[in-house]
Write an enzyme that holds these catalytic residues in place. Sequence first.
Site, PDB file in Angstrom:
ATOM      1  N   GLU A 121     -33.956 -67.410   9.566  1.00 21.80           N
ATOM      2  CA  GLU A 121     -34.890 -68.400   8.973  1.00 21.80           C
ATOM      3  C   GLU A 121     -34.868 -68.182   7.469  1.00 21.80           C
ATOM      4  O   GLU A 121     -34.859 -69.077   6.578  1.00 21.80           O
ATOM      5  CB  GLU A 121     -36.117 -68.505   9.682  1.00 21.80           C
ATOM      6  N   GLU A 141     -35.379 -67.486  19.063  1.00 16.66           N
ATOM      7  CA  GLU A 141     -36.881 -67.578  19.652  1.00 16.66           C
ATOM      8  C   GLU A 141     -36.748 -68.462  20.907  1.00 16.66           C
ATOM      9  O   GLU A 141     -37.766 -68.253  21.796  1.00 16.66           O
ATOM     10  CB  GLU A 141     -37.537 -68.809  18.448  1.00 16.66           C
TER      11      GLU A 141
END
Length: 267
Positions: A121, A141
């Site tokens: 990210e 995730e």
Amino acid sequence: MGGTEHLTAEQVGATLVLTLNRPEAKNALSLPMLVGLHDGWAAADSDDTIRSVVLTGAGGTFCSGMDLKALADDGRLSGEHYRDRLRADPDLHWKAMLRHHRPRKPVIAAVEGHCVAGGTEILQGTDIRVAGEGAVFGLYEVRRGLFPIGGSTVRLARQIARTHALEMLLTGRPYSAAEAERIGLVGRVVPDGTALEKALEIAELINANGPLAVEAVKASVYETAELTETEGLKLELERGWPIFATADAKEGARAFAEKRKPVYRRA
């Protein structure tokens, strides 16, 4: 150049090198790391002796993302003595991860080892990306029942093809450096252990250019990304024309005519 116990900051020439420095935890995110990143981006923005930034990780790893062990224990990131910084600026962690902040200087990522979850990210907030052959990427995730809230559901499909973005987001599988390069997540792959060296070489090429021009070009690329072509071309002129009137532009032309290196003064 400041830094914290989990983030080192060193100026190498005109490049600020920010190193995620928590190798015993595969550079998992911590409050000291986030505070150090936040302060590093702020230093780069405010210090005009810095013309570029390289972001890398210590110990052969870039970043393994959120500290899941700490969150499982008590729901808190390590480094509680920095909690006052987060209270003073509740947006600090998002700025640190380049979700809510875009540095005006070019940011080059030098990736070795794991760059997964929050690491991937943060990567999406960088401008140029170099990876060692053994680097591993991925948004894990969903495998943990979590959501990649660092910006990936918005940014990734704007940076790589949507089919690749959705596969990465929904499968949570690891990606090799070669595959990351193939789908466009990183720009080049180099032998293991040389990503930082190559990133610094790229930074030196950038640093040799007119800083006002470099910053205006970066700003224009991002500002026009979601505009129509007509709107983008209009904004490009607004960004670009003033550069031609600068002393640096005149110096660049003069240096070319005189067959020497230009000396830019941000003027």
